[in-house]
Design a protein around this motif. Structure first.
Motif, mmCIF file in Angstrom:
data_model
loop_
_atom_site.group_PDB
_atom_site.id
_atom_site.type_symbol
_atom_site.label_atom_id
_atom_site.label_comp_id
_atom_site.label_asym_id
_atom_site.label_seq_id
_atom_site.Cartn_x
_atom_site.Cartn_y
_atom_site.Cartn_z
ATOM 1 N N LEU A 303 0.853 -1.180 0.000
ATOM 2 C CA LEU A 303 0.000 0.000 0.000
ATOM 3 C C LEU A 303 0.892 1.233 0.000
ATOM 4 O O LEU A 303 1.525 1.551 1.007
ATOM 5 C CB LEU A 303 -0.924 -0.011 1.211
ATOM 6 C CG LEU A 303 -1.809 1.228 1.441
ATOM 7 C CD1 LEU A 303 -2.702 1.474 0.250
ATOM 8 C CD2 LEU A 303 -2.642 1.044 2.705
ATOM 9 N N ALA A 304 0.962 1.930 -1.132
ATOM 10 C CA ALA A 304 1.850 3.088 -1.275
ATOM 11 C C ALA A 304 1.017 4.352 -1.438
ATOM 12 O O ALA A 304 0.118 4.402 -2.279
ATOM 13 C CB ALA A 304 2.762 2.901 -2.481
ATOM 14 N N THR A 305 1.345 5.370 -0.645
ATOM 15 C CA THR A 305 0.652 6.647 -0.701
ATOM 16 C C THR A 305 1.676 7.754 -0.877
ATOM 17 O O THR A 305 2.620 7.856 -0.088
ATOM 18 C CB THR A 305 -0.156 6.908 0.585
ATOM 19 O OG1 THR A 305 -1.010 5.792 0.836
ATOM 20 C CG2 THR A 305 -0.989 8.165 0.454
ATOM 21 N N HIS A 306 1.500 8.548 -1.917
ATOM 22 C CA HIS A 306 2.427 9.653 -2.175
ATOM 23 C C HIS A 306 1.651 10.967 -2.160
ATOM 24 O O HIS A 306 0.704 11.161 -2.930
ATOM 25 C CB HIS A 306 3.124 9.481 -3.529
ATOM 26 C CG HIS A 306 3.998 10.652 -3.883
ATOM 27 N ND1 HIS A 306 5.186 10.919 -3.233
ATOM 28 C CD2 HIS A 306 3.838 11.646 -4.807
ATOM 29 C CE1 HIS A 306 5.729 12.010 -3.744
ATOM 30 N NE2 HIS A 306 4.933 12.470 -4.700
ATOM 31 N N TYR A 307 2.071 11.883 -1.276
ATOM 32 C CA TYR A 307 1.465 13.196 -1.180
ATOM 33 C C TYR A 307 2.236 14.150 -2.086
ATOM 34 O O TYR A 307 3.343 14.577 -1.756
ATOM 35 C CB TYR A 307 1.504 13.715 0.261
ATOM 36 C CG TYR A 307 0.570 13.002 1.200
ATOM 37 C CD1 TYR A 307 -0.628 13.588 1.597
ATOM 38 C CD2 TYR A 307 0.890 11.741 1.720
ATOM 39 C CE1 TYR A 307 -1.492 12.936 2.470
ATOM 40 C CE2 TYR A 307 0.033 11.090 2.591
ATOM 41 C CZ TYR A 307 -1.152 11.694 2.963
ATOM 42 O OH TYR A 307 -2.000 11.041 3.823
ATOM 43 N N ARG A 313 -1.382 10.315 -4.833
ATOM 44 C CA ARG A 313 -1.310 9.093 -5.633
ATOM 45 C C ARG A 313 -1.334 7.891 -4.694
ATOM 46 O O ARG A 313 -0.502 7.759 -3.817
ATOM 47 C CB ARG A 313 -0.051 9.073 -6.494
ATOM 48 C CG ARG A 313 -0.038 7.886 -7.458
ATOM 49 C CD ARG A 313 1.106 7.953 -8.456
ATOM 50 N NE ARG A 313 2.395 7.723 -7.841
ATOM 51 C CZ ARG A 313 3.328 8.644 -7.654
ATOM 52 N NH1 ARG A 313 3.087 9.904 -8.039
ATOM 53 N NH2 ARG A 313 4.475 8.365 -7.091
ATOM 54 N N LEU A 314 -2.327 7.048 -4.900
ATOM 55 C CA LEU A 314 -2.518 5.859 -4.071
ATOM 56 C C LEU A 314 -2.361 4.624 -4.944
ATOM 57 O O LEU A 314 -2.990 4.527 -5.998
ATOM 58 C CB LEU A 314 -3.915 5.881 -3.441
ATOM 59 C CG LEU A 314 -4.366 4.618 -2.701
ATOM 60 C CD1 LEU A 314 -3.530 4.405 -1.453
ATOM 61 C CD2 LEU A 314 -5.848 4.708 -2.365
ATOM 62 N N VAL A 361 -4.081 -1.519 -8.304
ATOM 63 C CA VAL A 361 -5.050 -0.422 -8.387
ATOM 64 C C VAL A 361 -4.298 0.869 -8.101
ATOM 65 O O VAL A 361 -3.606 0.983 -7.087
ATOM 66 C CB VAL A 361 -6.196 -0.600 -7.371
ATOM 67 C CG1 VAL A 361 -7.107 0.625 -7.387
ATOM 68 C CG2 VAL A 361 -6.989 -1.861 -7.664
ATOM 69 N N GLU A 362 -4.422 1.837 -9.013
ATOM 70 C CA GLU A 362 -3.748 3.122 -8.826
ATOM 71 C C GLU A 362 -4.761 4.244 -8.987
ATOM 72 O O GLU A 362 -5.472 4.320 -9.999
ATOM 73 C CB GLU A 362 -2.621 3.307 -9.835
ATOM 74 C CG GLU A 362 -1.862 4.624 -9.625
ATOM 75 C CD GLU A 362 -0.744 4.827 -10.633
ATOM 76 O OE1 GLU A 362 0.382 5.123 -10.219
ATOM 77 O OE2 GLU A 362 -1.016 4.675 -11.850
ATOM 78 N N ALA A 363 -4.837 5.112 -7.982
ATOM 79 C CA ALA A 363 -5.761 6.243 -8.002
ATOM 80 C C ALA A 363 -4.972 7.532 -7.849
ATOM 81 O O ALA A 363 -4.019 7.607 -7.055
ATOM 82 C CB ALA A 363 -6.788 6.129 -6.881
#
Length: 372
Positions: A303-307, A313-314, A361-363
């Protein structure tokens, strides 16, 4: 539109009758060239106020009748006073009732009558063009004021209509949001319950302790789904708090319930998210983990989250699993389309598809400037 005279019409009619009778009686003393009031003139002065009682039900006949009575009063040679008061009120009523053309044509006809009467029919010499212009100016003032009031009322009605449409649109969007929330809550928790129940049945004879863990997870998941459903449905009650039903503060509990090995990575400048974005991130993660539990139970998940400066970008990636999920044949459902709709509603994008042996899944969700 009201069809019966009310208290306001009775008051208006009574005041108009008193003014027309009283002022005309007083004004007649100084008009030696005009006839003094008699029974016929009084009846003419009362017809106009009487017609005011039906001006809302029959505005056009009442307007024409009032103007006609006024013309008869003038032609009969009676003393000038305020016999025009009822006609003025009727012009105002007709315009505000939507009969603008009739009101303007009637006014033009009345002005033409005044010009003809004062020029060729009056018992004394005509006061000249200035008098006619003064009468025309008075008629234009009455018509202008009536048109301004009508325009203001129409604008106010349009504002109310737009506000009502906006309320209906917001209510429709809220119902769609609640439906989506219920879908996500039920899909995740029911899937989790099914997977854990299948695991418990498989392990209950040989590994009862592991089966106990699965049953505990089922208990907690059922409790959570009831709580979330209650939270979502509470917004249907009048005056219920409209707070998000899910946020990133519950992400640890979500990961723990799925029982999947999840590795979390966060980069960029971490900051609070708008409620809509935070709720969408939570639901996208929830649906993604649900799909992993259904189709690749036990698979490792990243689970990668970039601010970023202007977007979040999730990415949720699983490595796949050789074991076939117990719900793999349960149908495609609305999981991915629902996630994509959430992202699109916020002005973002979402892509989902195979990646190696697994799935990703990329959002990408935009962040407002004040949060950037």
């Amino acid at each position: 539109m009201r069809t019966r005279c009310g208290r306001a019409d009775l008051v208006t009619s009574g005041v108009a009758a008193l003014l027309q009778l009283g002022i005309t009686q007083s004004a007649s003393n100084g008009q030696g060239d005009r006839l003094p009031p008699d029974a016929f003139s009084i009846s003419l002065l009362l017809i106009g106020p009487a017609l005011l009682l039906v001006r809302r039900r029959w505005p056009v006949p009442a307007l024409l009748g009032t103007v006609l009575v006024t013309c008869v009063y003038i032609v009969a040679g009676y003393a000038y006073g305020p016999p025009f008061l009822s006609a003025i009120i009727m012009l105002y009523t007709a315009i505000n009732a939507g009969h603008r053309l009739v009101a303007w044509l009637t006014s033009a006809g009345f002005f033409a009558f005044i010009v003809i009467y004062m020029t060729w029919m009056a018992p004394v010499a005509s006061p000249g063009a200035f008098h006619n212009l003064a009468v025309g100016a008075m008629i234009l003032v009455v018509l202008t004021i009536s048109e301004v009031v009508r325009a203001q009322r129409e604008r106010a009605a349009e504002r109310r209509r737009v506000a009502e449409e906006e309320e209906r649109r917001q209510a429709s969007e809220e119902r769609l949001t609640m439906a989506q929330e219920l879908h996500d809550v039920l899909a995740h928790n029911i899937s989790l319950i099914h997977v854990q129940a299948s695991t418990a049945l498989h392990l209950i004879d040989d590994h009862p302790e592991q089966a106990r863990t699965a049953l505990a997870t089922i208990k907690q998941a059922s409790k959570d789904v009831l709580g979330e459903m209650r939270s979502v449905l509470n917004v249907l009650r009048e005056g219920a708090p409209r707070s998000p039903t899910a946020g990133l503060d519950r992400l640890d509990d979500l990961v723990e319930r799925t029982g999947l090995p999840v590795t979390r990575r966060t980069t960029g400048r971490v900051r609070p998210l708008p409620p809509g974005v935070e709720r969408a991130v939570y639901r996208i993660i929830q649906e993604s983990l649900t799909n992993v539990a259904r189709h690749a139970p036990g698979a490792a998940v990243t689970l990668a989250t970039h601010y970023g400066e202007a977007e979040l970008r999730l990415t949720v990636t699983d490595e796949g699993s050789p074991e076939r999920g117990s719900l793999a044949d349960a149908g495609g459902g609305n999981g991915i389309p629902g996630m994509r709709e959430r992202a699109t509603a916020l002005g973002g994008t979402l892509t989902a598809g195979p990646r190696g042996r697994g799935f990703q899944v990329e959002a990408r969700l935009p962040l407002p400037e004040e949060n950037a």
